[in-house]
Design a protein around this motif. Structure first.
Motif, PDB file in Angstrom:
ATOM      1  N   LEU A  43      45.625 -33.088  22.018  1.00  0.00           N
ATOM      2  CA  LEU A  43      46.526 -32.094  20.945  1.00  0.00           C
ATOM      3  C   LEU A  43      45.666 -32.433  19.561  1.00  0.00           C
ATOM      4  O   LEU A  43      46.053 -31.475  18.519  1.00  0.00           O
ATOM      5  CB  LEU A  43      47.959 -32.625  21.049  1.00  0.00           C
ATOM      6  CG  LEU A  43      48.912 -31.707  20.298  1.00  0.00           C
ATOM      7  CD1 LEU A  43      48.763 -30.348  20.839  1.00  0.00           C
ATOM      8  CD2 LEU A  43      50.412 -32.116  20.513  1.00  0.00           C
ATOM      9  N   GLU A 368      55.491 -28.229  20.977  1.00  0.00           N
ATOM     10  CA  GLU A 368      54.135 -27.905  20.878  1.00  0.00           C
ATOM     11  C   GLU A 368      53.793 -26.763  21.994  1.00  0.00           C
ATOM     12  O   GLU A 368      52.655 -26.148  22.000  1.00  0.00           O
ATOM     13  CB  GLU A 368      53.125 -28.834  20.714  1.00  0.00           C
ATOM     14  CG  GLU A 368      52.952 -29.569  21.976  1.00  0.00           C
ATOM     15  CD  GLU A 368      53.822 -30.636  22.492  1.00  0.00           C
ATOM     16  OE1 GLU A 368      53.708 -31.446  23.345  1.00  0.00           O
ATOM     17  OE2 GLU A 368      54.851 -30.660  21.885  1.00  0.00           O
ATOM     18  N   ILE A 369      54.714 -26.636  22.769  1.00  0.00           N
ATOM     19  CA  ILE A 369      54.550 -25.490  23.861  1.00  0.00           C
ATOM     20  C   ILE A 369      55.599 -24.593  23.707  1.00  0.00           C
ATOM     21  O   ILE A 369      55.919 -23.615  24.415  1.00  0.00           O
ATOM     22  CB  ILE A 369      54.754 -26.054  25.328  1.00  0.00           C
ATOM     23  CG1 ILE A 369      55.738 -27.067  25.672  1.00  0.00           C
ATOM     24  CG2 ILE A 369      53.375 -27.022  25.461  1.00  0.00           C
ATOM     25  CD1 ILE A 369      56.004 -27.263  27.150  1.00  0.00           C
ATOM     26  N   VAL A 449      53.653 -27.259  30.176  1.00  0.00           N
ATOM     27  CA  VAL A 449      52.225 -27.739  29.516  1.00  0.00           C
ATOM     28  C   VAL A 449      51.181 -27.042  30.261  1.00  0.00           C
ATOM     29  O   VAL A 449      50.280 -26.440  29.554  1.00  0.00           O
ATOM     30  CB  VAL A 449      52.083 -29.327  29.474  1.00  0.00           C
ATOM     31  CG1 VAL A 449      50.710 -29.467  29.067  1.00  0.00           C
ATOM     32  CG2 VAL A 449      53.262 -30.017  28.648  1.00  0.00           C
ATOM     33  N   ASP A 452      50.957 -23.049  29.840  1.00  0.00           N
ATOM     34  CA  ASP A 452      50.927 -22.864  28.429  1.00  0.00           C
ATOM     35  C   ASP A 452      49.222 -23.123  27.966  1.00  0.00           C
ATOM     36  O   ASP A 452      48.804 -22.300  27.462  1.00  0.00           O
ATOM     37  CB  ASP A 452      51.555 -23.591  27.565  1.00  0.00           C
ATOM     38  CG  ASP A 452      51.207 -23.311  25.942  1.00  0.00           C
ATOM     39  OD1 ASP A 452      51.744 -22.458  25.412  1.00  0.00           O
ATOM     40  OD2 ASP A 452      50.334 -24.217  25.313  1.00  0.00           O
ATOM     41  N   ALA A 460      50.249 -24.391  22.282  1.00  0.00           N
ATOM     42  CA  ALA A 460      49.691 -25.673  22.029  1.00  0.00           C
ATOM     43  C   ALA A 460      48.407 -25.461  21.380  1.00  0.00           C
ATOM     44  O   ALA A 460      47.929 -26.103  20.595  1.00  0.00           O
ATOM     45  CB  ALA A 460      49.605 -26.541  23.413  1.00  0.00           C
ATOM     46  N   TYR A 463      49.031 -24.928  17.889  1.00  0.00           N
ATOM     47  CA  TYR A 463      49.033 -26.331  17.212  1.00  0.00           C
ATOM     48  C   TYR A 463      47.907 -26.874  17.009  1.00  0.00           C
ATOM     49  O   TYR A 463      47.503 -27.678  15.980  1.00  0.00           O
ATOM     50  CB  TYR A 463      50.321 -27.024  18.280  1.00  0.00           C
ATOM     51  CG  TYR A 463      51.657 -26.885  17.540  1.00  0.00           C
ATOM     52  CD1 TYR A 463      52.088 -27.810  16.818  1.00  0.00           C
ATOM     53  CD2 TYR A 463      52.311 -25.788  18.134  1.00  0.00           C
ATOM     54  CE1 TYR A 463      53.277 -27.620  16.364  1.00  0.00           C
ATOM     55  CE2 TYR A 463      53.639 -25.727  17.777  1.00  0.00           C
ATOM     56  CZ  TYR A 463      54.121 -26.550  16.888  1.00  0.00           C
ATOM     57  OH  TYR A 463      55.450 -26.322  16.403  1.00  0.00           O
ATOM     58  N   GLN A 464      46.980 -26.993  17.949  1.00  0.00           N
ATOM     59  CA  GLN A 464      45.843 -27.670  17.926  1.00  0.00           C
ATOM     60  C   GLN A 464      44.868 -27.172  16.788  1.00  0.00           C
ATOM     61  O   GLN A 464      44.280 -27.829  15.956  1.00  0.00           O
ATOM     62  CB  GLN A 464      44.854 -27.334  18.921  1.00  0.00           C
ATOM     63  CG  GLN A 464      45.260 -28.321  20.323  1.00  0.00           C
ATOM     64  CD  GLN A 464      44.425 -28.089  21.611  1.00  0.00           C
ATOM     65  OE1 GLN A 464      44.311 -26.847  21.990  1.00  0.00           O
ATOM     66  NE2 GLN A 464      44.250 -29.169  22.155  1.00  0.00           N
TER      67      GLN A 464
END
Length: 552
Positions: A43, A368-369, A449, A452, A460, A463-464
């Motif tokens: 991440l 984050e998901i 997760v 996603d 996610a 977010y990365q």
């Protein structure tokens, strides 16, 4: 010279009980966190903040500590903690522990001794007061978890103070032996390799020893920012934080942007950052008797005003801690947005606003998901705050109906953030082989997760990209801040400037198309990031559209 690694970092909060179970007892643990370190490294986060893993009766899910030096067996062993710290460091990440210095569990040996008499070595480790002449509590202060902040102890024939549950007596920071004991604990964990601290309600450690009544009974007006608060925090800084180069972020419930520099200005040597509550109250009816359970529509004009004020007031005088979610806050997209039709767009829009500002962003597990609030029945919730407040407001004072209280719980209850992490669509969401300690959100089969990661619209993945920008682009760390369109009810827009460039950060926080009001008229720009994956931006933006542009 102290390291300021946290200024370029993104910090990920883990609620260990709900993160990953490794031994099949339905409770997340330290070995479970170790198993998920590759995910966290991928991440891109820089540090892991662990909610308390110390020994505890779990009245308040670990925020009632019965031994600061011991790992609770439900989470593992001391060796497990050593291994987690070593593995985290080996992957280039740091460990931040959650520390509760305002209160302990009533099962702590200190309190067990203190309650016995007025003249034992621990008698003044806590805050004791005589009853009023009629035998009632010393004053009308309220507990955050409902009812009085005082509980009577027959052995001493006195009341003890607790800002939270009666099982969480407040420590007496006026006693230098208490302060020394706290510092020794923190030094011990530093010796184990811990890199920093999240300090629970640290601005409550000083009390007004006149104990004046509050204007309204069972409220908390006189219970914040006591007269020796800054002195105590500075003392902690000198004995531990600066001495051992440890990062600190303090929970500061009553802080505002004007007084925050008193806590975070480096020249004052107190804290590195504080968590304000101000921006999290934009959907709360001001002054209502029912407190956090009296809700209104979120006021995004007020959100912009508060967050911009913190950016401006702390510029050059401190550092911001940026967050929308944590273990005490519901899922932001369920609370202020649309967590169904526009779940991806909404999650990434709020993330864009937060990560584009100056400060250190905090990501709470599942944020984050785009995890959402569940819609449980009242009996399915476990939070001590919710249960205590239900008794006070619904059953005793009868100031809110059970239905309205439940509707508020669905929006803002703390348990919304505590459902187990949704790793995949398998049995129990990949969290545990056993029945989890707390109910799963039923949507885990479609929101997890694994799913996603393979989605065309991956929260996610977005977010990365944001985290990479935080690492690579100095403008996000050092650039100035300029709020745009302050009176617009839907568009949250601001510019970041440094000596070389200007960035525009914008999010539409509504379900309707919005006109950009000439923001990009005749402007040349380059798209840095877009949650609609656009290469060009028109004069209107779609529901929950967000982007970061470099302006020429």
């Amino acid at each position: 010279m102290r390291s300021e690694w946290w200024k370029s970092a993104v910090i990920y909060q883990i609620y260990p009980k709900s993160f990953q179970d490794s031994n099949g007892d339905g409770i997340g643990d330290l070995q479970g966190i170790r198993q998920r370190l590759p995910y966290l490294q991928n991440l891109g986060v820089d540090a892991l903040w662990l909610s308390p893993v110390y020994q505890s009766p779990q009245i308040d899910n670990g925020y009632d500590i019965s031994d600061y030096y011991q790992i609770d067996p439900m989470f593992g062993t001391s060796e497990d903690m050593n291994a987690l710290i070593a593995d985290t460091h080996a992957r280039g990440m740091k460990i931040i522990m959650d520390f509760v210095a305002n209160h302990t569990s009533d099962q702590y040996s200190w309190f067990q001794e203190s309650r016995k008499s007025l003249d034992n070595p621990y008698s003044d480790f806590y805050i004791w007061r005589d009853p009023r002449p009629d035998g009632s509590a010393p004053n009308n202060w309220g507990s955050s978890f409902g009812g009085s902040a005082w509980t009577y102890e027959p052995a001493r024939q006195q009341y003890y103070l607790h800002y939270y549950a009666k099982e969480q007596p407040d420590l007496n920071w006026e006693n230098p032996r208490v302060r020394d004991a706290i510092y020794e604990v923190m030094k011990y964990w530093k010796s184990r390799g811990v890199d920093g601290w999240r300090l629970d309600v640290i601005t409550s450690i000083s009390k007004d020893w006149c104990f004046p009544d509050n204007p309204r009974p069972l409220t908390k007006e006189n219970q914040h920012n006591g007269p020796r608060m800054h002195e105590f925090i500075h003392d902690l800084n000198q004995h531990v934080l600066t001495l051992y180069d440890m990062m600190s972020v303090g929970e500061a419930p009553a802080s505002n942007a004007a007084d925050a520099p008193l806590l975070v200005d480096p020249t004052r040597e107190e804290l590195d950052m504080v968590f304000t509550f101000q921006h999290m109250h934009i959907d709360r009816k001001p002054g209502d008797l029912n407190g956090r359970w009296a809700l209104q529509k979120p006021d995004f004009i007020e959100l912009k005003r508060i967050m911009a004020d913190w950016q401006i007031q702390l510029s050059g005088r401190g550092w911001n801690a940026l967050y929308f979610e944590n273990h005490d806050r519901a899922r932001v997209i369920s609370r202020w947005g649309n967590d169904s039709k526009y779940r991806y767009e909404c999650a990434t829009a709020f993330a864009t606003i937060l990560h584009g500002m100056q400060g250190t962003p905090y990501v709470y597990q599942g944020e984050e998901i785009g995890m959402t609030n569940p819609q449980f029945a009242l009996a399915d919730y476990e939070d001590v705050e919710m249960i205590g407040n239900y008794h006070q407001f619904v059953e005793q004072q009868k100031t809110i109906s059970s239905a309205d209280f439940l509707a508020a719980v669905h929006k803002v209850g703390r348990d919304n953030a505590r459902t187990p992490m949704q790793w995949d669509g398998s049995h129990n969401a990949g969290f545990s082989d056993a029945t989890p300690w707390f109910k799963l959100n039923p949507n885990y089969t479609v929101l997890n997760v694994a799913r996603d990661a393979n989605a065309e619209k991956s929260v996610a993945h977005y977010y990365q990209q944001l985290i990479r920008l935080r690492h690579d682009e100095s403008i996000l760390r050092d650039g100035s801040f300029e709020l745009l369109l302050p009176q617009d009810k839907a568009l949250f827009a601001y510019k970041r400037h440094d000596d070389e460039k200007t960035w525009l950060v914008l999010a539409n926080l509504s379900e309707k198309w919005q006109n950009l009001q000439g923001l990009l008229a005749d402007a040349d720009y380059r798209v840095i990031l877009s949650n609609y994956q656009r290469e060009t931006i028109g004069q209107q933006v779609a529901p929950y559209e967000s982007f970061i542009l470099e302006l020429s």
